[in-house]
Scaffold this motif. Structure first.
Motif, PDB file in Angstrom:
ATOM      1  N   THR A 165       0.951  -1.051   0.035  1.00 51.22           N
ATOM      2  CA  THR A 165      -0.071   0.154   0.085  1.00 51.22           C
ATOM      3  C   THR A 165       1.059   1.308   0.113  1.00 51.22           C
ATOM      4  O   THR A 165       0.774   2.299  -0.925  1.00 51.22           O
ATOM      5  CB  THR A 165      -0.910   0.174   1.204  1.00 51.22           C
ATOM      6  OG1 THR A 165      -1.687  -1.160   1.285  1.00 51.22           O
ATOM      7  CG2 THR A 165      -2.073   1.163   1.160  1.00 51.22           C
ATOM      8  N   VAL A 173      -7.103   1.008   2.698  1.00 48.46           N
ATOM      9  CA  VAL A 173      -5.987   1.648   1.819  1.00 48.46           C
ATOM     10  C   VAL A 173      -6.248   3.223   2.003  1.00 48.46           C
ATOM     11  O   VAL A 173      -5.097   4.058   2.233  1.00 48.46           O
ATOM     12  CB  VAL A 173      -6.226   1.251   0.311  1.00 48.46           C
ATOM     13  CG1 VAL A 173      -5.467   2.141  -0.539  1.00 48.46           C
ATOM     14  CG2 VAL A 173      -5.857  -0.130   0.075  1.00 48.46           C
ATOM     15  N   ASP A 199      -5.293  -1.778  -7.054  1.00 48.28           N
ATOM     16  CA  ASP A 199      -4.801  -2.688  -6.238  1.00 48.28           C
ATOM     17  C   ASP A 199      -5.532  -3.964  -6.500  1.00 48.28           C
ATOM     18  O   ASP A 199      -6.609  -4.104  -6.656  1.00 48.28           O
ATOM     19  CB  ASP A 199      -5.190  -2.126  -4.865  1.00 48.28           C
ATOM     20  CG  ASP A 199      -4.298  -2.877  -3.833  1.00 48.28           C
ATOM     21  OD1 ASP A 199      -3.466  -3.480  -4.084  1.00 48.28           O
ATOM     22  OD2 ASP A 199      -4.548  -2.405  -2.569  1.00 48.28           O
TER      23      ASP A 199
END
Ligand SMILES: Nc1ncnc2c1ncn2[C@@H]1O[C@H](COP(=O)(O)OP(=O)(O)OP(=O)(O)O)[C@@H](O)[C@H]1O
Length: 957
Positions: free
Chosen positions: A242, A288, A356
């Motif tokens: 991340t 996130v 992601d």
């Protein structure tokens, strides 16, 4: 004269005052007296307030006029002087014995006055009414004021409390900040220095306690920040991906802001959407976003989530802040884009695009929306332009890496055009000394500058260089795709979803040629320099592939194990594991219905279990997660919605209650534990049926069979008993709630249901089962039945009941319990052979059954392990657990009930206890006494409802 008409004021000695004063002037027969306001306000129910003293003489004169008429009437003024009014002071009693007589006379006279009085009386009544009304108003006002006062006091109190709370909160926040600052100060972040991050960002990292970049961060950050390269990253779960894409975003946006502020004299342009991060699940997007906020907030860069389940109002509020970074799930983002929400539809300033969990994003349910979003990015965004912050001093080795960038280009890149160059050029021109040439040069330069400025303005307006990051722990790029990407080409469209995605993702590749062409056309003077820079960009335009996944695919610190069990023994194996190995655990199942069922059963078994699945409301999902994070021994039963990305501290264990559908899911599930520096265990429950699939999973991960989890099989009997009751109770509760929900259906079938209920339950109700389960849960999970344990408490109590002296003497009692334990209950047998015999028999029976079941379970387990296929083909062992599970699997309730009846262990034991105790008590006290129950039942009396259950049983005897 009625009571109402009676001038009570006469009795009370009231007099008119204030308004009343005018009234009495000229009213014959009444004289004015003074009265204070309190008396006036306290008018009684008869309605008179402030009526005054009757001047009987005057009234007499009025009623019985003498000859001479008016002349003979005494002057009221004179009369008043002669006979001054009695002043009534508050609290003073009227003097003079004649007062009652006057009152009586007045009453009589008023009556007798006949038609002479009405006007006065009507006026009085009117006056009275107005006074009463005034009184009411005053009372109301008073009450209102009181209420307001109260309200004011309460509000003030609340305000005070709020202020105090705020103070406490502020103090707590300050403490937290101070602690964070202290922690940050304690963290040595020198390892981050090589990345040349802004000092504010370094501080934010220090506050997070991250002393050094993780492997994936160290690999990605230089390429992403310094070279502004696109990144395709694959690294094991929990490795810090991340921040590998988050830090470049924050760093570059911050730097850009600082530049803007420098140019605009501290003024900040309104924020536009600069970075779009997409994640497959709501929880992951929120998480996130939190991670990005942890770095972005301290430096003033907003990141907000856009996920399903957030109320439109809140969503609107979040977007109204014009966040530069948005973290979204594709579904909700696409909805907002379709609705035309300005902040998310205008992607012309987008500088970062992050996908992601890319391999999940190309799967069903996300791909369509993701494609639409990618398609909405303006075409010019995909161009690799050079207007974005020019890479600073790229080291040679960096430039040469992968891209094979020539050294001279790197050098050219490292020396971008500047004002100094212009100055140098100018100097050279002056040296030539030709004025015409000089002018021409100057003109040319001006034109050039104008062109340059226009071009740059256009660039600034339209062409923000889009940098793309694609990450996942399981991003396995096929070799050909990897090769194509390395060469700067796209994916082979249509060959797979991942290829398709890579094809759609605006990596900078052949478009760079267009830029190059544009550059040549647009400039002349600096063409060479620009060309050099662009070539550098062109060479770097290819995405950097960072693949740090190992052959093992799992995170290094994940330890794997498996538990071989029968289909029906999943619950028991799981419960045994959870009960004996507490710690934050996620249990993954394959269906929402399984989550509901399993979470309910685990809760009934007293474990702090939470459910999480996509069918829940967002609020519930977040609450479940919060609870899971808050409780160190919590159990989260979840579908694969929690498999990816979820980062919760200290998850000790992941259990695959059912095997996942693919290796990737297995890897992601297992990756919820052993994150960052932590360790964890991943345990798969494997039934004989699943054995082949499990082996295939292991093979796909290049691994041998992991060790078997050392489950204590001797606990199984006790576990089975508890789980059986919990399952039963869950079924009953489900049925009850279903019945409640379906009232109309129930009405139609009420009779049938009732009959069915009584048949099925054998007169057993949910409350009884719950009580029985509670009693069991109050006991520690025992490895086997112990005669000592069972006889100890009860026998001692029986003894105490038989021999009160034993109970009185604590030491003696203790001794007898100790003896009883040592002798396996021999002591009570001696005290009461009959009782002890019954108990002994029950214990022996239970012990025998327990041992045989335990042996059978062990046998079954070893068989499953050794010959899974054979075991699967063979009929189940006739164990209690196996039989119960078979019944459950086949849905044969009768078989299950029969099995339950065949398991008389608990019933025999309880009955033996109860009977013996009840008989003893009846004999001793001549009736049923509940006094001894708590002692007699020993540990049974500890749990909630345990006493109630056992009392019911005793009463039933
Ligand atoms: N440099 C660092 N040092 C120590 N811990 C870090 C560092 N960077 C991130 N972490 C921590 O590591 C944990 C995992 O990070 P992150 O969630 O980014 O992993 P991930 O690779 O994205 O995992 P997954 O593949 O499961 O999504 C987080 O708790 C994060 O706070």
């Amino acid at each position: 004269m009625g009571k109402k008409d009676k001038p009570s004021s006469v009795k009370k000695g009231k007099a008119a005052s204030g308004k009343g004063e005018d009234l009495w002037t000229g009213v014959k027969g009444w004289k004015q007296v003074e009265v204070d306001d309190a008396l006036l306000l306290g008018a009684d129910e008869y309605g008179f307030c402030g009526l005054e003293e009757l001047d009987a003489t005057a009234l007499g004169d009025m009623l019985l006029p003498r000859a001479g008429g008016a002349e003979q009437q005494p002057d009221p003024q004179a009369k008043q002087e002669a006979d001054p009014p009695v002043k009534t002071a508050k609290g003073k009693k009227r003097k003079g014995p004649e007062q009652p007589a006057v009152a009586a006379d007045t009453a009589g006279n008023a009556e007798a006055a006949g038609p002479a009085a009405p006007d006065s009386v009507a006026a009085l009544k009117e006056q009275l009414a107005s006074l009463q009304a005034e009184n009411k108003q005053l009372k109301k006002k008073q009450k209102r004021e009181e209420r307001q006062e109260k309200r004011g006091a309460a509000a003030a109190k609340r305000k005070e409390e709020r202020a105090a709370t705020r103070g406490v909160e502020a103090a707590a926040a300050a403490d937290k900040r101070a602690a964070a600052a202290a922690a940050a100060a304690a963290v040595d972040v020198s390892a981050w220095r090589v990345l040349e991050l802004d000092s504010a960002i370094e501080q934010a990292i220090a506050a997070l306690g991250f002393a050094a970049p993780t492997h994936v961060q160290a690999e990605c950050l230089p390429a992403a920040i310094r070279d502004r390269r696109d990144i395709i990253g694959a690294a094991q779960t929990g490795s810090g991906k991340t921040l590998a894409f988050g830090l470049p975003i924050m760093q570059l946006l911050l730097r850009e802001r600082q530049q803007q502020q420098g140019q605009a004299g501290g003024q900040r342009a309104p924020s536009r959407l600069r970075a779009l991060v997409m994640a497959p699940t709501r929880e992951l997007a929120l998480q996130v976003c939190q991670h990005l906020q942890a770095v972005g907030k301290p430096v003033g860069i907003w990141a907000v989530p856009i996920v399903g389940g957030i109320s439109p109002l809140k969503q609107e509020r979040l977007l109204a802040k014009h966040p530069e970074v948005v973290v979204a799930t594709p579904g909700r983002l696409w909805d907002l884009m379709r609705e035309g929400h300005r902040h998310v539809t205008d992607l012309s300033h987008l500088s970062f695009l992050v996908i992601d969990e890319a391999d999940r994003m190309v799967q069903q349910g996300h791909y369509g929306e993701l494609s639409n979003i990618l398609g909405a990015i303006p075409v010019h965004q995909r161009l690799a332009t050079h207007d974005a912050p020019v890479p600073e001093a790229v080291p040679e080795e960096q430039g040469e890496e992968e891209a094979g960038q020539p050294a001279e280009l790197a050098a050219a890149d490292a020396a971008p055009a500047s004002d100094d160059d212009e100055a140098e050029e100018q100097e050279a021109t002056e040296e030539e000394g030709d004025s015409e040439k000089e002018q021409e040069e100057q003109k040319e330069q001006e034109e050039e500058q104008a062109k340059q400025q226009g071009w740059q303005a256009q660039q600034a307006q339209q062409l923000h260089r889009l940098q793309t990051f694609v990450f996942s722990a399981t991003l396995t790029l096929p070799a050909n795709l990897r090769k194509r990407l390395r060469k700067g080409g796209g994916g082979a469209s249509g060959s797979s979803d991942l290829d398709g995605l890579m094809d759609q993702i605006p990596f900078r590749r052949e478009q760079s040629m267009t830029s190059l062409y544009l550059m040549f056309c647009a400039t002349s003077c600096r063409a060479v320099l620009r060309c050099a820079m662009l070539c550098a960009v062109l060479c770097r335009g290819k995405p950097k592939i960072v693949d740090l996944t190992s052959k093992r695919r799992l995170a290094d610190k994940v330890t794997e194990a498996y538990i071989a069990c029968g289909e029906a023994e999943r619950d028991e194996s799981l419960y045994c594991l959870l009960a004996k190995h507490p710690g934050r655990t996620i249990v993954f199942v394959n269906a929402i219905s399984s989550v509901r069922r399993l979470a309910a059963i685990l809760k009934l078994l007293g474990l702090p279990a939470q459910a999480l699945h996509a069918g829940m409301q967002q609020r519930q999902r977040l609450r479940a997660l919060d609870r899971f994070k808050a409780e160190p021994n919590a159990v989260l039963v979840a579908t694969d919605v929690a498999a990816r990305g979820l980062d919760v501290k200290d998850i000790r264990c992941v259990v695959h209650y059912q095997l996942p559908a693919s290796v990737d899911v297995y890897v992601h599930r297992s990756g919820r534990t052993a994150r960052a520096e932590a360790e964890g265990i991943s345990v798969a429950l494997v039934t004989p049926k699943e054995n082949a699939r499990f082996l295939a999973l292991l093979r796909a991960m290049n691994r041998d069979e992991p060790p078997e989890f050392p489950l204590d099989m001797s606990l199984m009997p006790a576990v089975h008993r508890r789980v059986r009751l919990a399952v039963r109770l869950d079924e009953l509760e489900r049925r009850q709630s279903k019945e409640k929900a379906e009232k109309s259906w129930k009405q139609q079938h009420a009779e049938m249901l009732e009959i069915e209920l009584s048949d099925d339950d054998d007169d057993e109700t949910a409350a009884e089962v719950r009580a029985e389960l509670a009693a069991l849960l109050a006991e520690p999970l025992q490895p086997r039945f112990s005669a000592k344990w069972f006889t100890g408490g009860a026998a001692a109590a029986v003894m105490a009941a038989m021999d009160p002296s034993a109970g009185a003497a604590g030491g003696k009692k203790k001794k007898s319990r100790q003896t009883a334990q040592r002798d396996g209950g021999a002591q009570p047998e001696a005290a009461d052979p009959k009782t002890a015999q019954t108990v002994h028999h029950a214990v022996a029976l239970a012990q025998e059954r327990s041992d045989s079941r335990s042996k059978a379970a062990q046998h079954a387990a070893s068989k499953q392990r050794g010959h899974p296929q054979q075991q699967a083909a063979q009929p189940q062992q006739p164990t209690a657990a196996g039989a119960a599970g078979g019944a459950e699997k086949g849905g044969k309730k009768k078989q299950q009930q029969q099995q339950q009846r065949q398991d008389p262990r608990a019933a025999a034991l309880q009955a033996a206890f109860s009977k013996a105790l009840a008989a003893r008590q009846r004999k001793k006290s001549g009736g049923r006494s509940m006094l001894v129950i708590p002692q007699a039942l020993g540990r049974d009396a500890v749990g909630p409802d345990a006493l109630q259950t056992l009392r019911r049983k005793l009463v039933g005897l």
